[in-house]
Design a protein around this motif. Structure first.
Motif, PDB file in Angstrom:
ATOM      1  N   ALA A  12      -8.304   2.996  -9.763  1.00  0.00           N
ATOM      2  CA  ALA A  12      -8.124   2.716 -11.184  1.00  0.00           C
ATOM      3  C   ALA A  12      -9.115   1.659 -11.666  1.00  0.00           C
ATOM      4  CB  ALA A  12      -6.683   2.248 -11.430  1.00  0.00           C
ATOM      5  N   GLY A  13     -10.004   1.253 -10.780  1.00  0.00           N
ATOM      6  CA  GLY A  13     -11.051   0.297 -11.202  1.00  0.00           C
ATOM      7  C   GLY A  13     -10.615  -1.150 -11.200  1.00  0.00           C
ATOM      8  N   LYS A  14      -9.496  -1.439 -10.529  1.00  0.00           N
ATOM      9  CA  LYS A  14      -9.026  -2.832 -10.439  1.00  0.00           C
ATOM     10  C   LYS A  14      -9.519  -3.443  -9.133  1.00  0.00           C
ATOM     11  CE  LYS A  14      -6.336  -1.886 -14.007  1.00  0.00           C
ATOM     12  NZ  LYS A  14      -6.921  -2.081 -15.350  1.00  0.00           N
ATOM     13  N   HIS A  15     -10.003  -4.681  -9.225  1.00  0.00           N
ATOM     14  CA  HIS A  15     -10.266  -5.419  -7.992  1.00  0.00           C
ATOM     15  C   HIS A  15      -8.942  -5.620  -7.260  1.00  0.00           C
ATOM     16  CE1 HIS A  15     -14.185  -6.249  -9.641  1.00  0.00           C
ATOM     17  NE2 HIS A  15     -13.691  -7.000 -10.627  1.00  0.00           N
ATOM     18  N   VAL A  16      -9.011  -5.758  -5.951  1.00  0.00           N
ATOM     19  CA  VAL A  16      -7.785  -5.907  -5.167  1.00  0.00           C
ATOM     20  C   VAL A  16      -7.894  -7.082  -4.194  1.00  0.00           C
ATOM     21  CG1 VAL A  16      -6.371  -4.856  -3.330  1.00  0.00           C
ATOM     22  CG2 VAL A  16      -7.107  -3.490  -5.301  1.00  0.00           C
ATOM     23  N   LEU A  17      -6.851  -7.902  -4.198  1.00  0.00           N
ATOM     24  CA  LEU A  17      -6.669  -8.890  -3.134  1.00  0.00           C
ATOM     25  C   LEU A  17      -5.419  -8.446  -2.378  1.00  0.00           C
ATOM     26  CD1 LEU A  17      -6.969 -11.545  -1.584  1.00  0.00           C
ATOM     27  CD2 LEU A  17      -5.812 -12.701  -3.478  1.00  0.00           C
ATOM     28  N   CYS A  18      -5.552  -8.152  -1.095  1.00  0.00           N
ATOM     29  CA  CYS A  18      -4.421  -7.614  -0.337  1.00  0.00           C
ATOM     30  C   CYS A  18      -4.061  -8.554   0.805  1.00  0.00           C
ATOM     31  CB  CYS A  18      -4.796  -6.237   0.221  1.00  0.00           C
ATOM     32  SG  CYS A  18      -3.458  -5.489   1.170  1.00  0.00           S
ATOM     33  N   GLU A  19      -2.786  -8.892   0.881  1.00  0.00           N
ATOM     34  CA  GLU A  19      -2.345  -9.762   1.965  1.00  0.00           C
ATOM     35  C   GLU A  19      -2.588  -9.111   3.320  1.00  0.00           C
ATOM     36  OE1 GLU A  19      -1.120 -12.514   3.522  1.00  0.00           O
ATOM     37  OE2 GLU A  19      -2.013 -13.390   1.730  1.00  0.00           O
ATOM     38  N   LYS A  20      -2.694  -9.930   4.351  1.00  0.00           N
ATOM     39  CA  LYS A  20      -2.856  -9.397   5.702  1.00  0.00           C
ATOM     40  C   LYS A  20      -1.490  -9.092   6.272  1.00  0.00           C
ATOM     41  CE  LYS A  20      -1.401 -11.536   8.624  1.00  0.00           C
ATOM     42  NZ  LYS A  20       0.018 -11.957   8.975  1.00  0.00           N
ATOM     43  N   PRO A  21      -1.289  -8.253   7.294  1.00  0.00           N
ATOM     44  CA  PRO A  21      -2.353  -7.413   7.818  1.00  0.00           C
ATOM     45  C   PRO A  21      -2.684  -6.333   6.818  1.00  0.00           C
ATOM     46  CG  PRO A  21      -0.283  -6.826   8.818  1.00  0.00           C
ATOM     47  CD  PRO A  21      -0.009  -8.010   7.936  1.00  0.00           C
ATOM     48  N   LEU A  22      -3.907  -5.840   6.890  1.00  0.00           N
ATOM     49  CA  LEU A  22      -4.372  -4.889   5.884  1.00  0.00           C
ATOM     50  C   LEU A  22      -3.380  -3.734   5.746  1.00  0.00           C
ATOM     51  CD1 LEU A  22      -6.658  -4.351   3.960  1.00  0.00           C
ATOM     52  CD2 LEU A  22      -7.906  -3.192   5.780  1.00  0.00           C
ATOM     53  N   ALA A  23      -2.883  -3.222   6.887  1.00  0.00           N
ATOM     54  CA  ALA A  23      -1.946  -2.086   6.841  1.00  0.00           C
ATOM     55  C   ALA A  23      -1.127  -2.097   8.118  1.00  0.00           C
ATOM     56  CB  ALA A  23      -2.711  -0.776   6.712  1.00  0.00           C
ATOM     57  N   ASN A  24      -0.187  -1.184   8.208  1.00  0.00           N
ATOM     58  CA  ASN A  24       0.620  -1.113   9.424  1.00  0.00           C
ATOM     59  C   ASN A  24      -0.026  -0.245  10.502  1.00  0.00           C
ATOM     60  OD1 ASN A  24       2.529  -2.898   8.604  1.00  0.00           O
ATOM     61  ND2 ASN A  24       4.233  -1.444   8.450  1.00  0.00           N
ATOM     62  N   THR A  25      -0.980   0.576  10.110  1.00  0.00           N
ATOM     63  CA  THR A  25      -1.656   1.424  11.109  1.00  0.00           C
ATOM     64  C   THR A  25      -3.161   1.391  10.872  1.00  0.00           C
ATOM     65  OG1 THR A  25      -1.675   3.419   9.772  1.00  0.00           O
ATOM     66  CG2 THR A  25       0.308   3.023  11.085  1.00  0.00           C
ATOM     67  N   VAL A  26      -3.894   1.727  11.928  1.00  0.00           N
ATOM     68  CA  VAL A  26      -5.347   1.801  11.803  1.00  0.00           C
ATOM     69  C   VAL A  26      -5.731   2.902  10.823  1.00  0.00           C
ATOM     70  CG1 VAL A  26      -7.455   2.400  13.058  1.00  0.00           C
ATOM     71  CG2 VAL A  26      -5.832   0.787  14.053  1.00  0.00           C
TER      72      VAL A  26
END
Lengths: 383, 383, 383, 383
Positions: free
Chosen positions: B88-102
């Motif tokens: 949607a064209g929004k910058h993102v700051l994402c908390e760690k861990p990036l995800a639960n799986t690789v």
């Protein structure tokens, strides 16, 4: 050696050990130990490694096989023994404090100076000077790495009578001990700070304090023969200081703050010294005795910090004779280093340090603190 | 911002505070916070300082006044939200861990790389990088003051479930939390050591351990809805690791030893990192977070020692914006620094660090440790 | 709020942050900040988060929407503003030291007492009381765990003018600053030790020292308008103390040793306090501000030791409102706690602590130290 | 005594000193020291305090005045000497590691068990067990104050070959030294952690690393006679490990992480051990060897903290025989304590600890680590 209690044991260990680790320029033989009680002195001789036992110190002075007298008795007998020994041509190593009064210390110093003209030497035993971290501290000051010294803060903290029900002891009786925390442990930090900085205390404003003025007398003792044992209901008067604090001016312009106490709960033998100068700072704590902290203010700010120098490298004072890097030394090693320095100076025909004059000067600081506490005013240290 | 629990509070404090102390190149406005429960989200908006509350994160993506989405939810929703936001064209700051799986992390990284072509940026929140002492550590490595790195030892020690009767929580259920100590806190020390050394973990041999396999379920909860409350006799299965340890090789030849645990009794949030190189060493402990220890082996041996750099001088990273020298910072300051770095990078049109690709690489290390623990063998980290 | 420099920034951060983490019993609104220069005050209002800016503090007193005046100006204007504000029915929070003279502090205290009869309250800002480790120290004393207190040793060590070529500043000019290290930082340790022990200093013997009596005047400044900039050859007179040391008696019989200095090379903001009692001891160092050391002498000797309490548990003062265990706080959190305590006391209609009377008492200690240094004698602290 | 280098000096100091401070149940006489070179052994006898010198260790076994053989030679001769001595009816004290191979260690253990039937005893010299802080750690575990043990982390960090230009030495040649950091110093932390916890290592996964594979050969040496001297251009192969790291399972369920290295720049002899249990934790660092840190999780949370026990009280193991409280011990005191424990056990007719069987078990852990490093897999420790 005269005296075979705590200090006698420490000195004996030093005499036994020094030739094992250091290349001494003279051979050391432990001829005779002297004490009042014949049986106990015999036992001590065997335990501590002396060839013979003796009950009259005067007889030591008559022996040709005795070159040096090591005085480990309480302070009230220092003057008599030391002066007689020096006059008999024996070198003298005398435990601190040099004496119980300035007058005695002055006589001893005069005797030492007279003896020195005949090559007979006298030394007073401020062994903490020989802790490698302390010797390194002095070296850094001498190298100019601390710059002009502004602050000296020194504490000698113990807690062995913090409990008000700890029993009376001869150490708490002024007629026997001369002084309390001030002379017993305060003397050490006075000497150490003067040794490290190369400055001397010139003026003081102090306060002596006795927190607990009466203590139980242990069972089986009378107020005239104080010692260990179970508590009774009889109580004795504490006539020495439990703690001594004082402000000081040092000869180079530094401002000093000193504290010696037996009431610092949790501090067992904490000799803490901090020196702040225009170029750097030093900090030492005997509870972590193999470490010297050093702050170098001439470095880039980004990496400045107190560095914890583990004073266990061969490059450090006294250390090369002992173990590999990182293998720390303990309390008694300072006594061994004292023997090394003493024997080295004697072999070279020079004056071992600290001299009786140095011991006298510390005594004069102690006296000034006492006068200051009585008069509630600043007092100069006599020259 | 999506999510308003612990991390939401920390991020909000950062967004509020950054413009007060730093000269940001862009203005920051805290438009809207999003949560599942309308009433609690309203409360959070007011408490945390957001203009509005919202219960569907998709609606944030439709708003023109939202330029950046800050994701503070649990890991299982990171991928969906982040990918949608970036598209949607929004910058993102994402908390760690990036995800639960690789796999999820790979999709997110691909989405981030696609978005970057349009100037839309994604960043993952390893905030401990922004502790000034850590940033200084990296700087010293980059300046070559540590030399060739031989050892990395890193520990993240907590003790909040050391008591076997501490109750079940969603964090101890693999289906909800994905991982235990490894992903929750091990991820931090993996990222930090890679950040400081500039090297990456290439191979691992590890062991996951669950010391307490069953725990009481708090009253009022069922095994399907875990949470707080008093203990009952029902017990739930702990399906994640209580502790994770692993050996590692790093890309530059260093040997690594890592440990992450929730069972280190007495250690509350001890992130300890030590790096030994051919020219020097670094040591850090988050329990004394304003300090970096640095050993410089190029100095004369006599004065070598670990120096305790108090990282509170204006010359140190991030510090000039805050208080005078010696006034320490706390845990949440790293979040404020993260906002500063993020906004600065966005204003300059550059890629904020750490990128999603960096987060993915950490995820791959975590996966390799898990595989290693299962197969009881060394496992390479996928490239 | 009047004043928007260092202290103004710290207070603003506190007013902004307190309601975000604590449940305050009253709502806080940041109405107006006041400074001399209109443009700079406008900027400060925006930067620090105040609704409006104002250049005449008297106008604040006329506003109905101002309930409390927070005074962050230099000490010479405290009395005038605080007294006027109290008379206008505004609560007052006044930065320390309460005033530049005892006479002013007495007037302020009288005004505060008069105002209190109408429910208008005055508080002085000794924020270090609100560091959790300090608050815990007080709690342990109050619980009787330290016993009868014998020793207090307190140091506030900084080094920002240890370099003799550091330039003149208004803080080194007695007509502007009132006092040097003594009032600026010595005041803090006087307050803290009295707060922790519950005793007050009754008598002092001190020494003020100015090590560097002339300093370069920065280019662009005249001796009448001191400030930053490059050095010139013109030099100004330093008319305040660089360092202050004093011995003290406390009301409960403890012996105190105090030191405040700006010449402790390598010590940036080291507030060190140690208290020894008959049952235990406490030690604190602001350079490791989330830690309190506690020695419990009632335990079996075998396991006695100074314990390093990481004061970051929810059970500790103020901590529950912040982060999970082990996540340390920083310098400015004390200001937030001050706001919390102040607002809580006002909502309850009680007297917030420390009161102006408490501030006056500290002022009297400072005055006694100055008299002692001049007269070179012990001086009582006026009651 | 056979061998008179570093260990020989340490053992001699112990034999000389033990009877001076402890009441031994048997008299100790230092009869004869044995070395290869007649002249150097003569010198050593005099320096270290032995009555006679000898060049063939077999002759010691023939003497009636020798009751005990103390073996301080390199590991490759331990088996031959020890087995012969035991068969000759002499008690044996053998330096660690017991042998260079498991096979030799097994033979020695069998010989020790056979000899024990005749009242002849064998002991292996893991002296760090006798550091008072370590002995106290074991005591606290035995008292149940640590609870069920979950984590053991142990490091032995040195840095004496961190410089790649440090010259070759026999210690870096596998044919002479048997092993590198693993056997030399890793053996100590394996023994210490097993001693403290009462658990044994059952399985390991490890990695040996040689960072610098070639080193200059000192001038005057050939690759066949390695030693000191100036550097040449000739280089020798390093055939032992510079560092060893391994994960471990312990018999009681604890998870262990071990590290031994000669490349930890700035760490000189840092033996660090931390144990976390369900009721408490312990931490030790040989760089501050008179201290044991202890965390008691059964106390109220408010006052929990790692306490720094200064292990210098008469109540602590071994300490009463030495100096007053607070006067720290050094590295070599452990050797004196070893003599005390050995002589005490012999006088009582019991088995001194650690036995050869204990030494063998450590040897088996070392072997398992080597196998694990070769096979890159977990390896059980042989029973």
């Amino acid at each position: 050696m005269v005296g075979h209690a705590f200090m006698g044991a420490a000195h004996s260990q030093a005499w036994r050990t020094a030739p094992r680790f250091f290349d001494l320029p003279m051979q050391v033989a432990m001829r005779v130990v002297c004490g009042r009680d014949a049986a106990r002195t015999e036992q001590a001789a065997e335990r501590l490694g002396w060839d013979e036992a003796e009950t009259d110190w005067r007889r030591l002075l008559e022996r040709d096989d005795v070159d040096l007298v090591d005085i480990c008795t309480p302070g009230d007998s220092h003057a008599e023994i030391a002066i007689a020994a020096l006059r008999a041509g024996k070198h003298v190593l005398c435990e601190k404090p040099l004496a119980n009064t300035v007058a005695e210390a002055e006589e001893m110093t005069a005797a030492a100076e007279a003896a020195a003209e005949h090559g007979v030497r006298a030394m007073v035993g401020f062994t903490y000077r020989r802790v490698p971290a302390i010797a390194l501290a002095r070296r850094l000051v001498q190298q100019g790495r601390i710059g002009e010294i502004r602050h000296v803060r020194a504490q000698y903290l113990q807690d062995w009578i913090a409990d008000p029900e700890a029993p009376m002891s001869w150490r708490l009786d002024k007629t026997l001990a001369g002084s309390g925390a001030l002379g017993d442990i305060g003397a050490h930090v006075i000497d150490l700070t003067q040794f490290i900085t190369g400055e001397s205390v010139t003026e003081v404003s102090g306060q002596l304090e006795t927190f607990v003025k009466e203590r139980p007398i242990a069972a089986g003792e009378t107020s005239g023969s104080l010692g260990g044992g179970g508590a009774t209901e009889e109580r004795g008067q504490v006539t020495v200081d439990d703690a001594a604090v004082f402000l000081a001016h040092l000869s180079g312009g530094a401002l000093g703050v000193y504290e010696a106490t037996r009431f610092a709960t949790g501090r067992k033998n904490a000799i803490r010294i901090e020196v702040n100068g225009s170029k750097g700072s030093l900090a030492f704590d005997f509870e972590d005795m193999n470490v010297l902290e050093f702050f170098d203010a001439t470095e880039p700010v980004e990496v400045q910090g107190f560095r914890r120098i583990l004073v266990t490298e061969p490059e450090h004072p006294y250390v090369a004779a002992w173990w590999p890097a990182g293998h720390g030394l303990g309390y008694e090693h300072g006594f061994t280093h004292q023997v090394v320095d003493l024997v080295t100076a004697l072999a070279a025909g020079g004056q071992p340090e600290p001299s009786f004059a140095d011991g006298l000067q510390v005594q004069r600081v102690l006296a000034a603190v006492e006068r200051s506490s009585e008069t509630r005013s600043w007092q100069p240290v006599a020259q």
